[in-house]
Scaffold this active site. Sequence first.
Site, PDB file in Angstrom:
ATOM      1  N   CYS A   2       0.843  -1.183   0.000  1.00  0.00           N
ATOM      2  CA  CYS A   2       0.000   0.000   0.000  1.00  0.00           C
ATOM      3  C   CYS A   2       0.882   1.236   0.000  1.00  0.00           C
ATOM      4  O   CYS A   2       2.018   1.194   0.460  1.00  0.00           O
ATOM      5  CB  CYS A   2      -0.888   0.015   1.226  1.00  0.00           C
ATOM      6  SG  CYS A   2      -1.935  -1.447   1.314  1.00  0.00           S
ATOM      7  N   ARG A  27       2.679  -0.119  -8.761  1.00  0.00           N
ATOM      8  CA  ARG A  27       2.352  -1.235  -7.882  1.00  0.00           C
ATOM      9  C   ARG A  27       1.046  -1.906  -8.277  1.00  0.00           C
ATOM     10  O   ARG A  27       0.848  -3.077  -7.983  1.00  0.00           O
ATOM     11  CB  ARG A  27       2.176  -0.723  -6.451  1.00  0.00           C
ATOM     12  CG  ARG A  27       3.432  -0.207  -5.850  1.00  0.00           C
ATOM     13  CD  ARG A  27       3.087   0.889  -4.861  1.00  0.00           C
ATOM     14  NE  ARG A  27       4.271   1.339  -4.186  1.00  0.00           N
ATOM     15  CZ  ARG A  27       4.600   0.954  -2.977  1.00  0.00           C
ATOM     16  NH1 ARG A  27       3.852   0.129  -2.322  1.00  0.00           N
ATOM     17  NH2 ARG A  27       5.693   1.401  -2.433  1.00  0.00           N
ATOM     18  N   TRP A  75      -2.846  -1.981  -2.565  1.00  0.00           N
ATOM     19  CA  TRP A  75      -2.422  -3.046  -3.498  1.00  0.00           C
ATOM     20  C   TRP A  75      -3.552  -4.040  -3.674  1.00  0.00           C
ATOM     21  O   TRP A  75      -4.237  -4.400  -2.731  1.00  0.00           O
ATOM     22  CB  TRP A  75      -1.185  -3.732  -2.908  1.00  0.00           C
ATOM     23  CG  TRP A  75      -0.803  -5.028  -3.523  1.00  0.00           C
ATOM     24  CD1 TRP A  75      -1.097  -6.280  -3.069  1.00  0.00           C
ATOM     25  CD2 TRP A  75      -0.014  -5.211  -4.699  1.00  0.00           C
ATOM     26  NE1 TRP A  75      -0.539  -7.218  -3.887  1.00  0.00           N
ATOM     27  CE2 TRP A  75       0.117  -6.601  -4.898  1.00  0.00           C
ATOM     28  CE3 TRP A  75       0.591  -4.338  -5.613  1.00  0.00           C
ATOM     29  CZ2 TRP A  75       0.838  -7.128  -5.970  1.00  0.00           C
ATOM     30  CZ3 TRP A  75       1.294  -4.874  -6.670  1.00  0.00           C
ATOM     31  CH2 TRP A  75       1.417  -6.242  -6.841  1.00  0.00           C
ATOM     32  N   ASN A 101      -1.403   0.979   6.908  1.00  0.00           N
ATOM     33  CA  ASN A 101      -0.865  -0.207   6.245  1.00  0.00           C
ATOM     34  C   ASN A 101      -0.557  -1.221   7.326  1.00  0.00           C
ATOM     35  O   ASN A 101       0.073  -0.886   8.318  1.00  0.00           O
ATOM     36  CB  ASN A 101       0.447   0.106   5.508  1.00  0.00           C
ATOM     37  CG  ASN A 101       0.219   1.017   4.335  1.00  0.00           C
ATOM     38  OD1 ASN A 101      -0.903   1.137   3.846  1.00  0.00           O
ATOM     39  ND2 ASN A 101       1.273   1.662   3.882  1.00  0.00           N
ATOM     40  N   GLY A 102      -0.956  -2.455   7.121  1.00  0.00           N
ATOM     41  CA  GLY A 102      -0.637  -3.481   8.104  1.00  0.00           C
ATOM     42  C   GLY A 102      -1.878  -4.263   8.491  1.00  0.00           C
ATOM     43  O   GLY A 102      -2.923  -4.147   7.850  1.00  0.00           O
ATOM     44  N   GLU A 491      15.491 -25.473   0.514  1.00  0.00           N
ATOM     45  CA  GLU A 491      15.471 -24.065   0.095  1.00  0.00           C
ATOM     46  C   GLU A 491      16.670 -23.307   0.666  1.00  0.00           C
ATOM     47  O   GLU A 491      17.285 -22.491  -0.029  1.00  0.00           O
ATOM     48  CB  GLU A 491      14.142 -23.425   0.527  1.00  0.00           C
ATOM     49  CG  GLU A 491      14.021 -21.925   0.290  1.00  0.00           C
ATOM     50  CD  GLU A 491      14.170 -21.510  -1.166  1.00  0.00           C
ATOM     51  OE1 GLU A 491      14.135 -22.367  -2.061  1.00  0.00           O
ATOM     52  OE2 GLU A 491      14.372 -20.300  -1.389  1.00  0.00           O
ATOM     53  N   LYS A 495      19.396 -21.452  -1.641  1.00  0.00           N
ATOM     54  CA  LYS A 495      19.701 -20.014  -1.521  1.00  0.00           C
ATOM     55  C   LYS A 495      21.198 -19.811  -1.387  1.00  0.00           C
ATOM     56  O   LYS A 495      21.788 -18.956  -2.039  1.00  0.00           O
ATOM     57  CB  LYS A 495      18.970 -19.474  -0.284  1.00  0.00           C
ATOM     58  CG  LYS A 495      18.365 -18.151  -0.326  1.00  0.00           C
ATOM     59  CD  LYS A 495      17.159 -17.900  -1.180  1.00  0.00           C
ATOM     60  CE  LYS A 495      17.069 -18.507  -2.504  1.00  0.00           C
ATOM     61  NZ  LYS A 495      15.813 -18.526  -3.172  1.00  0.00           N
ATOM     62  N   GLU A 498      23.085 -20.742  -4.738  1.00  0.00           N
ATOM     63  CA  GLU A 498      22.890 -19.884  -5.905  1.00  0.00           C
ATOM     64  C   GLU A 498      23.537 -18.510  -5.764  1.00  0.00           C
ATOM     65  O   GLU A 498      23.989 -17.962  -6.759  1.00  0.00           O
ATOM     66  CB  GLU A 498      21.424 -19.821  -6.363  1.00  0.00           C
ATOM     67  CG  GLU A 498      20.422 -19.272  -5.408  1.00  0.00           C
ATOM     68  CD  GLU A 498      18.979 -19.365  -5.940  1.00  0.00           C
ATOM     69  OE1 GLU A 498      18.734 -19.721  -7.090  1.00  0.00           O
ATOM     70  OE2 GLU A 498      18.077 -19.056  -5.141  1.00  0.00           O
ATOM     71  N   HIS A 514      22.486 -42.244   6.063  1.00  0.00           N
ATOM     72  CA  HIS A 514      22.569 -43.125   4.895  1.00  0.00           C
ATOM     73  C   HIS A 514      23.471 -42.546   3.811  1.00  0.00           C
ATOM     74  O   HIS A 514      23.238 -42.768   2.626  1.00  0.00           O
ATOM     75  CB  HIS A 514      21.161 -43.403   4.363  1.00  0.00           C
ATOM     76  CG  HIS A 514      20.294 -44.048   5.392  1.00  0.00           C
ATOM     77  ND1 HIS A 514      20.290 -45.399   5.623  1.00  0.00           N
ATOM     78  CD2 HIS A 514      19.462 -43.502   6.321  1.00  0.00           C
ATOM     79  CE1 HIS A 514      19.461 -45.663   6.616  1.00  0.00           C
ATOM     80  NE2 HIS A 514      18.951 -44.529   7.068  1.00  0.00           N
ATOM     81  N   LYS A 613      16.157 -14.906 -13.724  1.00  0.00           N
ATOM     82  CA  LYS A 613      14.991 -14.751 -12.846  1.00  0.00           C
ATOM     83  C   LYS A 613      13.878 -15.706 -13.266  1.00  0.00           C
ATOM     84  O   LYS A 613      13.209 -16.302 -12.441  1.00  0.00           O
ATOM     85  CB  LYS A 613      14.498 -13.303 -12.898  1.00  0.00           C
ATOM     86  CG  LYS A 613      13.343 -13.004 -11.949  1.00  0.00           C
ATOM     87  CD  LYS A 613      13.805 -12.983 -10.520  1.00  0.00           C
ATOM     88  CE  LYS A 613      12.669 -12.817  -9.542  1.00  0.00           C
ATOM     89  NZ  LYS A 613      12.989 -13.440  -8.252  1.00  0.00           N
TER      90      LYS A 613
HETATM   91  C1  G6P Z   1      14.660 -19.573 -11.609  1.00  0.00           C
HETATM   92  C2  G6P Z   1      14.847 -18.550 -10.496  1.00  0.00           C
HETATM   93  C3  G6P Z   1      14.331 -19.104  -9.181  1.00  0.00           C
HETATM   94  C4  G6P Z   1      12.889 -19.559  -9.323  1.00  0.00           C
HETATM   95  C5  G6P Z   1      12.721 -20.538 -10.480  1.00  0.00           C
HETATM   96  C6  G6P Z   1      11.261 -20.799 -10.765  1.00  0.00           C
HETATM   97  O1  G6P Z   1      15.471 -20.679 -11.362  1.00  0.00           O
HETATM   98  O2  G6P Z   1      16.213 -18.249 -10.368  1.00  0.00           O
HETATM   99  O3  G6P Z   1      14.412 -18.112  -8.178  1.00  0.00           O
HETATM  100  O4  G6P Z   1      12.481 -20.176  -8.143  1.00  0.00           O
HETATM  101  O5  G6P Z   1      13.293 -19.985 -11.661  1.00  0.00           O
HETATM  102  O6  G6P Z   1      10.675 -19.598 -11.184  1.00  0.00           O
HETATM  103  P1  G6P Z   1       9.141 -19.324 -11.125  1.00  0.00           P
HETATM  104  O7  G6P Z   1       8.966 -17.973 -11.744  1.00  0.00           O
HETATM  105  O8  G6P Z   1       8.467 -20.394 -11.919  1.00  0.00           O
HETATM  106  O9  G6P Z   1       8.742 -19.361  -9.705  1.00  0.00           O
END
Ligand code: G6P
Length: 618
Positions: A2, A27, A75, A101-102, A491, A495, A498, A514, A613
């Site tokens: 917002c 936005r 938003w 906002n919140g 995950e 992170k 990457e 194992h 991305k």
């Molecule tokens: C790429 C990005 C990741 C993302 C994945 C899936 O590997 O680097 O950050 O999780 O794509 O993207 P999506 O838009 O389908 O969530």
Amino acid sequence: MCGIVGYTGEQEAMPIIFEGLKRLEYRGYDSAGIATLDQRDRIELRRSVGKLYNLEQILKKSPMTGHVGIGHTRWATHGKPSDVNAHPHVSMHGEVVVIHNGIIENFLPLRQELEDKGYRFVSETDTEVLPHMIEDYTRQGMTLTEAVRATLHRIKGAAAIATMSIHEPGTLVAARIANAGGVVVGYGDGEMFLASDIPAILQHTRSVVYLNPAEVVTITQHGAIYTDLAGNPLTKHPTTVAWDPVSAAKGGYKHFMEKEIYEQPVALTDTIRGRVDLPNNRVLLESANLDAETVRGLSRVISVGMGTSRHAAMVAKYLIEELAGIPTESEVASEFRYRNPYVGPNTLFLAYTQSGETVDVLEAMAEAKRKGARIVGIINVVGSEASRQSDGVVYLQSGPEIAVASTKTFVCSLVDSALLALYLGQQRGTISEERMRQLLNAINALPTLASQVLDDSPANRAMYEALARKYAGASNFLHLGRGIEYPIALEGALKLKEISYIHAEGFAAGEMKHGAIALIDANLPSVVIAPMDSIHAKMISSIEQIRARDGKVIAIATEGDEEIRDKADDVIYIPATDPLLVPVLATLPLQLLAYHIAVRRGADVDQPRNLAKSVTVE
Ligand code: G6P
């Protein structure tokens, strides 16, 4: 996300506020509104659902005057946008106007208390308790600033607010508690500005002060007075914003990833808002396009995604099986599309994709659709290809994510999965009223808890920097989790690898013996997600096994767990929440750890090598 804009000075307030709102237009939002105090100190209010264009038409027909005012954009929440629910909100006697906002977590008892005093509510929003309560305090003799402070003491949740009163013309009061979006105060010559984001006021001033959580500002055209929530004065000096579009967009952070990590409490607020209906104890997810009959007929759920989104899809399995009792499988989308999967007509296919453009996910969706499944997308980008291919959509409402490594879209997809699982459970009658209430309250509290984990204080930063110093030289990492924390271990490892290029692997803790255990020595740090839950003892035993082989352990633990201090080398605490929601909070330290290690190693955090991305080619 917002937006807030405010003005006090000699000029007409409305055009300045409207222009500011326009600068936040990227936005996208579902409603907008402006309030001014006219020459006779009466509150003028114009609000409209839909785009700013609709408000513009109203303002053309019915202009507003006044030299002080506040404006708001909301938003798109896919809740119930209506004129009456749009901000600003005015108090019952028309003396106070507020933008907020919140999420106010305890708004039900507060609303009851105000109704008992005779206050009538005209909207369905939690926000409306604020103007009534502030007005009530000013009627008891408090100044507007005192009334804002007294009100903030009563509310639970993260909030950014802006307000004015007919009794103090020319004055704006704004405040923040926790992290529900920023408040920036802009200094002009005989005029002052207020905004949630700098672009809204940058054409007028570059001299600004940022409000920290638990700070209140009282603004007149001649300056600003800052206090803490107890009323103690604070000294804050304006800084000059260097104007270049990229650093302005980074909002003072070094990287987009860092900014997006710290935006998560706001992103969570946006994803929850409009979906959690506390008064009626239910979840609203109309956009998923799943009626009761369809949901009752489901015999199976398949959730797919790639990369980070695949991890969110895995968490959905735990949530849906637990809350809705539907057998759920999760799969990498690129695997699903190249085999001959069994899909029946009573299958719900969940496509997790923040961009909505990942080719493997789109192809998997097409395959599932051909075989008769019902497709629901969990997507951030409105209008993306995946959203067009879906029968229903649950939008993440995270706002744009620029860093390649996904952060805020991930935690929002976890919350959306919880909401979807509750929605399915609600339609199938598999969840008791009591459990529903517990989980809805716990979901509502997540933004506040997330802001505690993402405490941007020097002490907290120093802790992560110290961890980064200690561990950035490692060549390998293990991330371990059990149950619903297993995908979070995956995950956390993703992170780290990457953005820092350290080889990191996520494991289900029980699998360690194992194979992975053969790797453990003094040079291999393990990140162990060990919240206080039914399998806590098992995680402690995994930690002991690692330590017995000289391995180093960084534990992610629940606040109050003192035992783990003796077991692990380092502990990062997260607040307690419902076990099904721990993944949301446990993710945050893993992001920060990866971020600080990557920065320490001098990596290009926002654009890691070889990564994109969204992967739109095969
Ligand atoms: C790429 C990005 C990741 C993302 C994945 C899936 O590997 O680097 O950050 O999780 O794509 O993207 P999506 O838009 O389908 O969530």
